[in-house]
Scaffold this motif. Structure first.
Motif, mmCIF file in Angstrom:
data_model
loop_
_atom_site.group_PDB
_atom_site.id
_atom_site.type_symbol
_atom_site.label_atom_id
_atom_site.label_comp_id
_atom_site.label_asym_id
_atom_site.label_seq_id
_atom_site.Cartn_x
_atom_site.Cartn_y
_atom_site.Cartn_z
ATOM 1 N N PRO A 90 0.825 -1.216 0.000
ATOM 2 C CA PRO A 90 0.000 0.000 0.000
ATOM 3 C C PRO A 90 0.860 1.267 0.000
ATOM 4 O O PRO A 90 1.939 1.310 0.581
ATOM 5 N N THR A 91 0.327 2.297 -0.664
ATOM 6 C CA THR A 91 1.042 3.563 -0.772
ATOM 7 C C THR A 91 0.777 4.454 0.433
ATOM 8 O O THR A 91 -0.115 4.195 1.243
ATOM 9 N N THR A 92 1.543 5.536 0.514
ATOM 10 C CA THR A 92 1.172 6.649 1.384
ATOM 11 C C THR A 92 -0.200 7.160 0.935
ATOM 12 O O THR A 92 -0.505 7.209 -0.250
ATOM 13 N N ALA A 93 -1.033 7.523 1.901
ATOM 14 C CA ALA A 93 -2.384 7.989 1.564
ATOM 15 C C ALA A 93 -2.374 9.469 1.191
ATOM 16 O O ALA A 93 -1.538 10.245 1.662
ATOM 17 N N TRP A 94 -3.308 9.856 0.337
ATOM 18 C CA TRP A 94 -3.547 11.264 0.044
ATOM 19 C C TRP A 94 -5.030 11.555 0.254
ATOM 20 O O TRP A 94 -5.869 10.668 0.129
ATOM 21 N N LYS A 95 -5.337 12.806 0.609
ATOM 22 C CA LYS A 95 -6.713 13.160 0.927
ATOM 23 C C LYS A 95 -7.275 14.105 -0.123
ATOM 24 O O LYS A 95 -6.654 15.117 -0.467
ATOM 25 N N VAL A 96 -8.464 13.754 -0.631
ATOM 26 C CA VAL A 96 -9.131 14.587 -1.616
ATOM 27 C C VAL A 96 -10.636 14.371 -1.493
ATOM 28 O O VAL A 96 -11.085 13.252 -1.219
ATOM 29 N N ASP A 145 3.703 3.860 -6.411
ATOM 30 C CA ASP A 145 3.875 5.158 -5.762
ATOM 31 C C ASP A 145 3.124 6.191 -6.611
ATOM 32 O O ASP A 145 3.166 6.128 -7.846
ATOM 33 N N PHE A 146 2.440 7.110 -5.939
ATOM 34 C CA PHE A 146 1.606 8.093 -6.641
ATOM 35 C C PHE A 146 1.752 9.420 -5.920
ATOM 36 O O PHE A 146 1.454 9.517 -4.728
ATOM 37 N N PHE A 147 2.232 10.435 -6.638
ATOM 38 C CA PHE A 147 2.489 11.708 -5.973
ATOM 39 C C PHE A 147 2.466 12.859 -6.989
ATOM 40 O O PHE A 147 2.647 12.656 -8.191
ATOM 41 N N PRO A 148 2.250 14.093 -6.493
ATOM 42 C CA PRO A 148 2.198 15.263 -7.369
ATOM 43 C C PRO A 148 3.566 15.921 -7.530
ATOM 44 O O PRO A 148 4.418 15.863 -6.643
ATOM 45 N N VAL A 149 3.768 16.581 -8.676
ATOM 46 C CA VAL A 149 4.932 17.432 -8.901
ATOM 47 C C VAL A 149 4.446 18.738 -9.499
ATOM 48 O O VAL A 149 3.451 18.782 -10.227
ATOM 49 N N SER A 150 5.153 19.814 -9.198
ATOM 50 C CA SER A 150 4.753 21.133 -9.673
ATOM 51 C C SER A 150 5.206 21.360 -11.113
ATOM 52 O O SER A 150 6.320 20.994 -11.492
ATOM 53 N N THR A 151 4.338 21.992 -11.921
ATOM 54 C CA THR A 151 4.669 22.344 -13.292
ATOM 55 C C THR A 151 5.102 23.799 -13.428
ATOM 56 O O THR A 151 5.397 24.256 -14.535
ATOM 57 N N LYS A 152 5.140 24.544 -12.326
ATOM 58 C CA LYS A 152 5.522 25.953 -12.376
ATOM 59 C C LYS A 152 6.980 26.090 -12.800
ATOM 60 O O LYS A 152 7.856 25.403 -12.259
ATOM 61 N N SER A 153 7.249 26.941 -13.732
ATOM 62 C CA SER A 153 8.598 27.166 -14.228
ATOM 63 C C SER A 153 9.506 27.650 -13.107
ATOM 64 O O SER A 153 9.178 28.600 -12.392
ATOM 65 N N LYS A 156 11.330 24.819 -7.441
ATOM 66 C CA LYS A 156 12.370 23.878 -7.006
ATOM 67 C C LYS A 156 12.002 23.145 -5.722
ATOM 68 O O LYS A 156 12.870 22.676 -5.001
ATOM 69 N N GLU A 157 10.712 23.066 -5.413
ATOM 70 C CA GLU A 157 10.301 22.396 -4.187
ATOM 71 C C GLU A 157 9.381 21.226 -4.514
ATOM 72 O O GLU A 157 8.754 21.172 -5.573
ATOM 73 N N GLY A 158 9.304 20.295 -3.576
ATOM 74 C CA GLY A 158 8.377 19.185 -3.717
ATOM 75 C C GLY A 158 7.000 19.561 -3.202
ATOM 76 O O GLY A 158 6.795 20.641 -2.633
ATOM 77 N N LEU A 159 6.052 18.665 -3.390
ATOM 78 C CA LEU A 159 4.679 18.920 -2.970
ATOM 79 C C LEU A 159 4.205 17.828 -2.018
ATOM 80 O O LEU A 159 4.565 16.649 -2.175
ATOM 81 N N ASP A 160 3.373 18.236 -1.063
ATOM 82 C CA ASP A 160 2.719 17.277 -0.188
ATOM 83 C C ASP A 160 1.894 16.314 -1.037
ATOM 84 O O ASP A 160 1.346 16.672 -2.082
ATOM 85 N N THR A 161 1.764 15.081 -0.572
ATOM 86 C CA THR A 161 1.123 14.032 -1.358
ATOM 87 C C THR A 161 -0.331 14.351 -1.701
ATOM 88 O O THR A 161 -0.861 13.861 -2.706
ATOM 89 N N SER A 162 -1.007 15.169 -0.916
ATOM 90 C CA SER A 162 -2.425 15.471 -1.152
ATOM 91 C C SER A 162 -2.665 16.685 -2.038
ATOM 92 O O SER A 162 -3.824 17.050 -2.285
ATOM 93 N N VAL A 163 -1.612 17.335 -2.527
ATOM 94 C CA VAL A 163 -1.785 18.543 -3.329
ATOM 95 C C VAL A 163 -2.347 18.197 -4.709
ATOM 96 O O VAL A 163 -1.878 17.287 -5.384
#
Length: 480
Positions: A90-96, A145-153, A156-163
């Motif tokens: 099981p993965t880390t959980a995300w909330k939505v 594994d399932f997680f978000p990444v920022s597309t902003k030019s 340089k930071e990571g994102l919380d799993t629920s973003v």
């Protein structure tokens, strides 16, 4: 994540629902800084079930002991239509939308599946109407594994799993049990439909993008809220014999933790060793503006070749001399096997000879070759070859390879290579982390103070060493 203190096992087979095995899982931090671990247990009938564990003593800074509430466990059984022998990790959980979500890896015949489960309060879980994603002919999906990444030019930071949001892509990574390597896709997550769709043009299968094109498996990312970064940690299994593993008393190592970001192109991820690793550096050596003539190798002197951090920028004076690229060369690993470091070309092979004995009986090369495709664009191949890494014949000595998505003409004809060398493992990062290869090796001559590092060029065209920065690396401290 540099200095570590060994502790007793936190979770081990102890209850009927996990008595035959406690397998991979993930942690989630619930509101109020309450950590929960979900993992896979193997019950007496060999069913794979998902188990819930919480700290016995939340005030213990090391969270040494964990309890598995009997009234809750197992929290998820393999339901109707789920293969109970292929239902794990099981993965880390995300909330939505007010619900917690997790993925559990699985398969149905040869279809790889990311089963989706949802919970309001993290205790009672219900399977979604359909998997988040599945792909035919990929086999068992381990350690999803399932997680978000920022597309902003420039972000340089990571994102919380629920973003989630407009400036976000999602990454779905799976570990393929059939091939023992991993691949990932970038795509769009539709939370209202419980659906993930990879970006158009990406390969969603064995030939897809990989974190690492070498010995790297069962990886996991997590969000570090202190430094706002996403950290990736992978595992390398052994390449020696089972008999050797029994003699050692252990098998497998964790590799260097890496930060993960979306490449500015939006087409792939980039990885880089976490900055804390640099605290181990000492005795810096610098070289630069030096030509590597055809057939030449130059030692990087003044560093400990058994434990080193080497960062090089190569410049290619004349790209016009690149050999033609055959469009049938689809598999970079196979191409590296055919064109090893001693097989001369035009532009390349050039790179590093790591963990090398003084007379070069043993060495592990990490190197590039440059070709020209029909569209006049250049194709960069990165290889790591263990075939000369040891004089022992009992060891599996693979050749690894990956293509590097870099436009050399827009980059001043330059390409960089950073290699972390640590006795029996070499982790290498090309072009700022666009392509990564880890090799597990077992030198018998190139050990301790008998290990050397060389830069080399076995092509017919000269290569310029524009910058070489190299450090000996101290041993991490073992805290007591």
């Amino acid at each position: 994540m540099v200095n570590w203190e060994p502790l007793e096992p936190a979770i081990f087979p102890s209850e009927p629902f996990d008595i035959k095995g406690t397998w991979s899982g993930s942690a989630t931090i619930l509101p109020g800084d309450k950590p929960v671990i979900l993992y896979t247990g193997i019950d007496p009938q060999e069913n794979q079930v998902q188990v819930y564990a919480v700290p016995e003593n939340a005030s213990d800074p090391y969270l040494r002991k964990w309890k598995k509430p009997a009234d809750l466990n197992p929290i998820i059984f393999p339901g109707k239509g789920i293969n109970a022998s292929a239902f794990r990790d099981p993965t880390t959980a995300w909330k939505v939308n007010g619900y917690w979500n997790i993925l559990v890896g699985g398969k149905n015949d040869r279809i790889g599946i990311a089963h989706l489960f949802k919970s309001k309060h993290f205790k009672k879980w219900k399977e979604a109407k359909h998997p988040l994603h599945s792909v035919p002919d990929t086999g068992m999906w381990e350690c999803p594994d399932f997680f978000p990444v920022s597309t902003k030019s420039g972000f340089k930071e990571g994102l919380d799993t629920s973003v989630i949001g407009d400036d976000v892509k999602h990454v779905l990574k799976v570990s393929l049990d059939l091939t023992r390597f991993e691949y990932y896709t970038l795509g769009t997550y539709y939370p209202n439909d419980d659906k993930y769709v990879p970006d158009k043009g990406l390969v969603d299968g064995w030939a897809g993008l990989r974190y690492d094109y070498g010995n790297f498996y069962a990886s996991k990312t997590f969000f570090d809220p202190v430094k706002n970064r996403r950290i990736l940690w992978g595992w390398a299994n052994e390449s020696d014999s089972k008999m050797d593993d029994v003699k050692k008393g252990w098998a497998g190592i964790q590799l260097i933790p890496r930060t993960v970001l979306l490449d500015p192109s939006g087409k792939q991820l980039v990885q880089w060793p976490i900055e804390e690793i640099e605290t181990l550096r000492e005795n810096k050596v610098q070289m630069g503006n030096q030509q590597l003539k055809p057939g030449e190798h130059i030692e990087i002197k003044g560093i400990n070749g058994a434990q080193a951090d080497v960062d090089i920028t190569f410049t290619i004076p004349n790209l016009d001399k690149a050999e033609p690229f055959d469009p049938s060369w689809k598999d970079p690993q196979d191409l590296c096997y055919k064109k090893k470091s001693k097989v001369g070309g035009s532009i390349g092979p050039f790179g590093l000879l790591t963990l090398a004995s003084e007379n070069l009986d043993e060495f592990t090369p990490v190197f590039f070759r440059v070709f020209k495709a029909d569209n006049n664009k250049h194709v960069v191949l990165m290889c790591s070859d263990a075939s000369h890494s040891t004089l022992t014949m009992r060891v599996y000595k693979p050749t690894f390879g990956g293509f590097v998505d870099v436009d050399l003409t827009k980059n001043n004809n330059q390409i960089s290579l950073r290699s972390l060398i640590d006795h029996s493992v070499v982790e290498s990062f090309a072009a700022g982390g666009k392509t990564c290869i880890s090799s597990r090796v077992y030198p018998t001559q190139a050990i301790f103070d008998q290990a050397h590092v060389f830069v080399f060029n076995n092509g017919t065209e000269p290569i310029t060493l524009t910058n070489v920065n190299a450090w000996s690396m101290k041993r991490p401290e073992q805290m007591n």
